[in-house]
Design an enzyme around this catalytic site. Structure first.
Site, short mmCIF file in Angstrom:
data_model
loop_
_atom_site.label_atom_id
_atom_site.label_comp_id
_atom_site.label_asym_id
_atom_site.label_seq_id
_atom_site.Cartn_x
_atom_site.Cartn_y
_atom_site.Cartn_z
N HIS A 188 12.60 7.80 69.22
CA HIS A 188 13.22 8.91 69.95
C HIS A 188 14.74 8.88 69.90
O HIS A 188 15.40 9.72 70.51
CB HIS A 188 12.76 8.90 71.42
CG HIS A 188 11.48 9.64 71.63
ND1 HIS A 188 11.39 10.78 72.38
CD2 HIS A 188 10.23 9.40 71.15
CE1 HIS A 188 10.14 11.22 72.38
NE2 HIS A 188 9.42 10.40 71.64
N LYS A 214 18.55 9.41 68.79
CA LYS A 214 19.28 10.52 68.18
C LYS A 214 20.74 10.09 68.07
O LYS A 214 21.56 10.42 68.92
CB LYS A 214 19.15 11.79 69.02
CG LYS A 214 17.71 12.19 69.33
CD LYS A 214 17.66 13.30 70.37
CE LYS A 214 16.24 13.58 70.83
NZ LYS A 214 15.67 12.48 71.63
N ASP A 271 31.27 5.20 59.34
CA ASP A 271 32.40 4.36 58.94
C ASP A 271 32.71 3.26 59.94
O ASP A 271 33.88 2.87 60.11
CB ASP A 271 33.65 5.22 58.72
CG ASP A 271 33.54 6.08 57.47
OD1 ASP A 271 32.66 5.80 56.63
OD2 ASP A 271 34.33 7.03 57.33
#
Length: 250
Positions: A119, A121, A126
């Site tokens: 789940h 996100k 960099d």
């Protein structure tokens, strides 16, 4: 009122990170969409992906946004080390999913094989920028839902997310191929973390770095890239090389 609320949210996030003792100041920006406000978050993600120079790590439950998919593929094709973790529900050629596009571009992808468990996100760019929030990288999130992201420029925090990304990959059972790009990314991230955690005494111990330059180097933290050392007044190519050779090889 909305601008005021956003301002308060940003201040609150900065306070949380400072209290967590992450070491260096963090720049935090919050963005929101709703059924009546769209096309706010997607451009921020695309811009961050387009600005990436060395590494993009993505852990995403749902990824169906073609424009963001294009930006990921473009980054990979220009030489950025891109790695993607997806939920099992994305392992499909169903219409609109970005899985086939990423596979066709030979982008390194790993899948959590029990659908619905991944789940997360977030993306780490960099070794410095973290993008996270409620927002899946989907057209629905951009155009129909109430969603948010925060874009956090904070090397210490990015390091923690980067560690979690690779821990998740190991738990899933993924053995990433160690290639030239990934090796260079690891070295660059390690060096950047060292520069951002270096103390006055660390910098002062480098040959050619006196009291004034050591303080300037500390004041310039956090560095967004290793090359940003060269932006510090009095640090030319020779001193920059000396700093990297000493602090990043330990």
């Amino acid at each position: 009122m909305k601008a005021k609320n956003m301002f308060l949210v940003v201040l609150g996030l900065v306070a949380v990170f400072s209290a967590a003792g992450l070491g260096v100041p963090c720049d935090v920006k919050a963005y929101f969409v709703s059924p009546s406000i769209d096309n706010v978050i997607e451009p921020q993600i695309i811009q961050a992906l387009s600005d990436a120079q060395s590494e993009i790590l993505i852990a995403m439950y749902s990824f169906t946004d073609d424009e963001i998919g294009n930006a990921v593929v473009a980054a990979f094709q220009r030489g950025v080390d891109v790695r993607v973790l997806l939920d099992d529900g994305q392992d499909s050629s169903a219409q609109g999913r970005e899985w086939p596009r990423l596979v066709d571009a030979r982008t390194p992808i790993a899948v959590e094989h029990e659908s619905g468990l991944l789940h997360d996100k977030f993306a780490v760019i960099d070794c410095v920028v973290v993008i996270t929030g409620s927002y899946n990288w989907t057209d629905s999130a951009d155009q129909r839902n109430f969603e948010n992201i925060v874009v956090i420029t904070c090397p210490d925090l990015a390091s923690k997310y980067r560690e979690e990304f690779f821990r998740m990959a190991r738990e899933i059972g993924t053995e990433w191929e160690i290639n030239k790009k990934s090796g260079e990314s690891d070295i660059r991230c390690s060096c950047l973390n060292r520069l951002n955690s270096a103390s006055y005494d660390d910098f002062h111990s480098v040959d050619g770095i006196g009291d004034v330059l050591a303080q300037r180097l500390v004041d310039a933290q956090p560095y967004a890239s290793v090359e940003a050392l060269d932006d510090v007044q009095g640090i030319g190519p020779a001193k920059m090389k000396a700093i990297i050779d000493q602090l990043c090889s330990e």
